[in-house]
Design a protein around this motif. Structure first.
Motif, PDB file in Angstrom:
ATOM      1  N   GLY A  69      -4.455  -8.266   7.988  1.00  0.00           N
ATOM      2  CA  GLY A  69      -3.742  -9.432   8.489  1.00  0.00           C
ATOM      3  C   GLY A  69      -2.601  -9.851   7.582  1.00  0.00           C
ATOM      4  N   PHE A  70      -2.566  -9.324   6.358  1.00  0.00           N
ATOM      5  CA  PHE A  70      -1.514  -9.654   5.386  1.00  0.00           C
ATOM      6  C   PHE A  70      -0.966  -8.383   4.763  1.00  0.00           C
ATOM      7  CE2 PHE A  70      -4.086 -13.419   5.730  1.00  0.00           C
ATOM      8  CZ  PHE A  70      -3.151 -14.440   5.768  1.00  0.00           C
ATOM      9  N   LYS A  88      15.435   6.511  -2.965  1.00  0.00           N
ATOM     10  CA  LYS A  88      14.246   6.546  -2.110  1.00  0.00           C
ATOM     11  C   LYS A  88      13.456   7.825  -2.353  1.00  0.00           C
ATOM     12  CE  LYS A  88      14.020   7.372   2.449  1.00  0.00           C
ATOM     13  NZ  LYS A  88      14.123   7.192   3.900  1.00  0.00           N
ATOM     14  N   ILE A  89      12.152   7.660  -2.539  1.00  0.00           N
ATOM     15  CA  ILE A  89      11.235   8.793  -2.660  1.00  0.00           C
ATOM     16  C   ILE A  89      10.592   9.053  -1.305  1.00  0.00           C
ATOM     17  CG2 ILE A  89       9.130   9.641  -3.745  1.00  0.00           C
ATOM     18  CD1 ILE A  89       9.884   7.841  -6.181  1.00  0.00           C
ATOM     19  N   VAL A  90      10.045   7.994  -0.691  1.00  0.00           N
ATOM     20  CA  VAL A  90       9.354   8.172   0.585  1.00  0.00           C
ATOM     21  C   VAL A  90       9.192   6.828   1.291  1.00  0.00           C
ATOM     22  CG1 VAL A  90       7.011   7.911  -0.355  1.00  0.00           C
ATOM     23  CG2 VAL A  90       7.375   9.361   1.633  1.00  0.00           C
ATOM     24  N   ASP A  91       9.202   6.864   2.610  1.00  0.00           N
ATOM     25  CA  ASP A  91       8.772   5.734   3.431  1.00  0.00           C
ATOM     26  C   ASP A  91       7.312   5.976   3.793  1.00  0.00           C
ATOM     27  OD1 ASP A  91      11.880   5.587   5.271  1.00  0.00           O
ATOM     28  OD2 ASP A  91      11.238   4.362   3.575  1.00  0.00           O
ATOM     29  N   PHE A  92       6.523   4.919   3.887  1.00  0.00           N
ATOM     30  CA  PHE A  92       5.134   5.063   4.302  1.00  0.00           C
ATOM     31  C   PHE A  92       4.784   3.942   5.267  1.00  0.00           C
ATOM     32  CE2 PHE A  92       5.218   2.814   0.274  1.00  0.00           C
ATOM     33  CZ  PHE A  92       4.338   1.764   0.434  1.00  0.00           C
ATOM     34  N   TYR A  93       3.741   4.140   6.038  1.00  0.00           N
ATOM     35  CA  TYR A  93       3.385   3.243   7.132  1.00  0.00           C
ATOM     36  C   TYR A  93       1.928   2.816   6.987  1.00  0.00           C
ATOM     37  CZ  TYR A  93       7.749   5.215   8.649  1.00  0.00           C
ATOM     38  OH  TYR A  93       9.061   5.605   8.683  1.00  0.00           O
ATOM     39  N   PRO A  94       1.687   1.751   6.220  1.00  0.00           N
ATOM     40  CA  PRO A  94       0.304   1.305   5.989  1.00  0.00           C
ATOM     41  C   PRO A  94      -0.361   0.805   7.269  1.00  0.00           C
ATOM     42  CG  PRO A  94       1.837   0.239   4.471  1.00  0.00           C
ATOM     43  CD  PRO A  94       2.656   0.938   5.505  1.00  0.00           C
ATOM     44  N   GLU A  95      -1.681   0.876   7.272  1.00  0.00           N
ATOM     45  CA  GLU A  95      -2.456   0.314   8.360  1.00  0.00           C
ATOM     46  C   GLU A  95      -2.839  -1.111   7.998  1.00  0.00           C
ATOM     47  OE1 GLU A  95      -5.617   2.788   9.741  1.00  0.00           O
ATOM     48  OE2 GLU A  95      -4.435   4.605   9.410  1.00  0.00           O
ATOM     49  N   ASP A  96      -3.015  -1.942   8.999  1.00  0.00           N
ATOM     50  CA  ASP A  96      -3.351  -3.345   8.787  1.00  0.00           C
ATOM     51  C   ASP A  96      -4.864  -3.506   8.682  1.00  0.00           C
ATOM     52  OD1 ASP A  96      -3.201  -6.075   8.542  1.00  0.00           O
ATOM     53  OD2 ASP A  96      -2.900  -6.439  10.679  1.00  0.00           O
ATOM     54  N   ASN A  97      -5.409  -3.093   7.533  1.00  0.00           N
ATOM     55  CA  ASN A  97      -6.850  -3.219   7.308  1.00  0.00           C
ATOM     56  C   ASN A  97      -7.120  -3.339   5.811  1.00  0.00           C
ATOM     57  OD1 ASN A  97      -6.964  -0.558   6.167  1.00  0.00           O
ATOM     58  ND2 ASN A  97      -7.133   0.289   8.228  1.00  0.00           N
ATOM     59  N   ASN A  98      -8.391  -3.419   5.456  1.00  0.00           N
ATOM     60  CA  ASN A  98      -8.789  -3.636   4.063  1.00  0.00           C
ATOM     61  C   ASN A  98      -9.062  -2.348   3.293  1.00  0.00           C
ATOM     62  OD1 ASN A  98      -8.727  -6.258   4.920  1.00  0.00           O
ATOM     63  ND2 ASN A  98     -10.900  -6.643   4.685  1.00  0.00           N
ATOM     64  N   PHE A 122       2.659 -13.478  10.277  1.00  0.00           N
ATOM     65  CA  PHE A 122       3.801 -14.106  10.950  1.00  0.00           C
ATOM     66  C   PHE A 122       4.844 -14.642   9.957  1.00  0.00           C
ATOM     67  CE2 PHE A 122       5.842 -17.826  12.925  1.00  0.00           C
ATOM     68  CZ  PHE A 122       6.445 -17.204  14.001  1.00  0.00           C
ATOM     69  N   PHE A 123       4.406 -15.116   8.784  1.00  0.00           N
ATOM     70  CA  PHE A 123       5.310 -15.707   7.809  1.00  0.00           C
ATOM     71  C   PHE A 123       5.829 -14.708   6.778  1.00  0.00           C
ATOM     72  CE2 PHE A 123       2.639 -19.186   9.305  1.00  0.00           C
ATOM     73  CZ  PHE A 123       3.621 -20.048   9.773  1.00  0.00           C
ATOM     74  N   GLY A 124       5.355 -13.459   6.834  1.00  0.00           N
ATOM     75  CA  GLY A 124       5.843 -12.443   5.913  1.00  0.00           C
ATOM     76  C   GLY A 124       5.120 -12.408   4.580  1.00  0.00           C
ATOM     77  N   ARG A 125       3.902 -12.921   4.532  1.00  0.00           N
ATOM     78  CA  ARG A 125       3.137 -12.903   3.279  1.00  0.00           C
ATOM     79  C   ARG A 125       2.368 -11.597   3.146  1.00  0.00           C
ATOM     80  NH1 ARG A 125       0.296 -18.466   4.723  1.00  0.00           N
ATOM     81  NH2 ARG A 125       0.100 -17.175   6.573  1.00  0.00           N
ATOM     82  N   MET A 126       2.206 -11.143   1.894  1.00  0.00           N
ATOM     83  CA  MET A 126       1.413  -9.954   1.565  1.00  0.00           C
ATOM     84  C   MET A 126       0.252 -10.386   0.688  1.00  0.00           C
ATOM     85  SD  MET A 126       2.979  -7.208   2.674  1.00  0.00           S
ATOM     86  CE  MET A 126       4.254  -7.582   3.846  1.00  0.00           C
ATOM     87  N   VAL A 127      -0.898  -9.766   0.904  1.00  0.00           N
ATOM     88  CA  VAL A 127      -2.045  -9.942   0.019  1.00  0.00           C
ATOM     89  C   VAL A 127      -2.500  -8.545  -0.369  1.00  0.00           C
ATOM     90  CG1 VAL A 127      -4.392 -10.815  -0.251  1.00  0.00           C
ATOM     91  CG2 VAL A 127      -2.721 -12.119   1.095  1.00  0.00           C
ATOM     92  N   ILE A 128      -2.405  -8.251  -1.669  1.00  0.00           N
ATOM     93  CA  ILE A 128      -2.771  -6.924  -2.163  1.00  0.00           C
ATOM     94  C   ILE A 128      -3.807  -7.078  -3.274  1.00  0.00           C
ATOM     95  CG2 ILE A 128      -1.945  -4.808  -3.258  1.00  0.00           C
ATOM     96  CD1 ILE A 128       0.745  -5.283  -1.911  1.00  0.00           C
ATOM     97  N   TYR A 129      -4.953  -6.414  -3.078  1.00  0.00           N
ATOM     98  CA  TYR A 129      -6.033  -6.445  -4.067  1.00  0.00           C
ATOM     99  C   TYR A 129      -5.839  -5.403  -5.158  1.00  0.00           C
ATOM    100  CZ  TYR A 129      -8.543  -9.739  -1.201  1.00  0.00           C
ATOM    101  OH  TYR A 129      -8.902 -10.871  -0.510  1.00  0.00           O
ATOM    102  N   HIS A 130      -5.349  -4.242  -4.792  1.00  0.00           N
ATOM    103  CA  HIS A 130      -5.154  -3.176  -5.783  1.00  0.00           C
ATOM    104  C   HIS A 130      -3.853  -2.439  -5.510  1.00  0.00           C
ATOM    105  CE1 HIS A 130      -9.283  -3.687  -7.060  1.00  0.00           C
ATOM    106  NE2 HIS A 130      -9.689  -3.494  -5.822  1.00  0.00           N
TER     107      HIS A 130
END
Length: 160
Positions: A69-70, A88-98, A122-130
């Motif tokens: 969700g973030f 640029k080295i690479v573009d990547f496409y993360p999945e929206d999961n934990n 919706f507001f453009g926030r990121m939450v990254i644990y690692h």
């Protein structure tokens, strides 16, 4: 041998921190290996993390764990050597999961920038644990391609 390249001498910067609360949501939580802490960006159209290493490194793997969700729908990994501009080295496409997501962009750099665009929040926030950068320190591999002065070895991304 591949190991974490982020060390106490690595200088890190982030685009923003939620409510400027670095104690609870600061960049140090990206690398602390604690499952209970995270970097939480403030809102915005894109977010980024810059890492400046004390010596040349060879990246073999980038690991990211978002909070579902973030996350980001589009990521870009850039790098440079010395005073060169980022390439640029690479573009990547993360999945929206934990889950821990892994890409394999081999590159020899002194500096890395990971940019996260098109946020799922919706507001453009990121939450990254690692955020882990794995590879080797002080190694110079023969390049398979050259972009500016940056040596890189293109590989297909491997997101579980």
């Amino acid at each position: 041998m591949t190991h974490s390249l982020v060390c106490p001498e690595t200088v890190s910067r982030v685009s923003s921190v939620l409510n400027r609360n670095t104690r609870q949501f600061g960049k140090k939580h990206l690398f602390d290996q604690d499952e209970e802490t995270c970097w939480n960006s403030d809102q915005g159209p894109s977010q980024w993390v810059i890492l400046e290493f004390p010596q040349r490194i060879r990246v073999s793997q980038l690991q990211i764990q978002f909070q579902g969700g973030f996350s980001s729908r589009l990521g870009r990994l850039e790098g440079s050597q010395g005073s060169e501009a980022l390439s640029k080295i690479v573009d990547f496409y993360p999945e929206d999961n934990n889950s821990l997501q892994i890409s394999c962009p081999a590159a020899e750099v002194d500096r890395l920038k990971v940019t996260f665009e098109d946020a799922t929040d919706f507001f453009g926030r990121m939450v990254i644990y690692h955020l882990r950068v794995l590879g080797e320190k002080g190694i110079h591999a023969p390049p398979t391609a050259k972009l500016g002065g940056l040596r890189f070895h293109p590989r297909k991304l491997n997101f579980p």
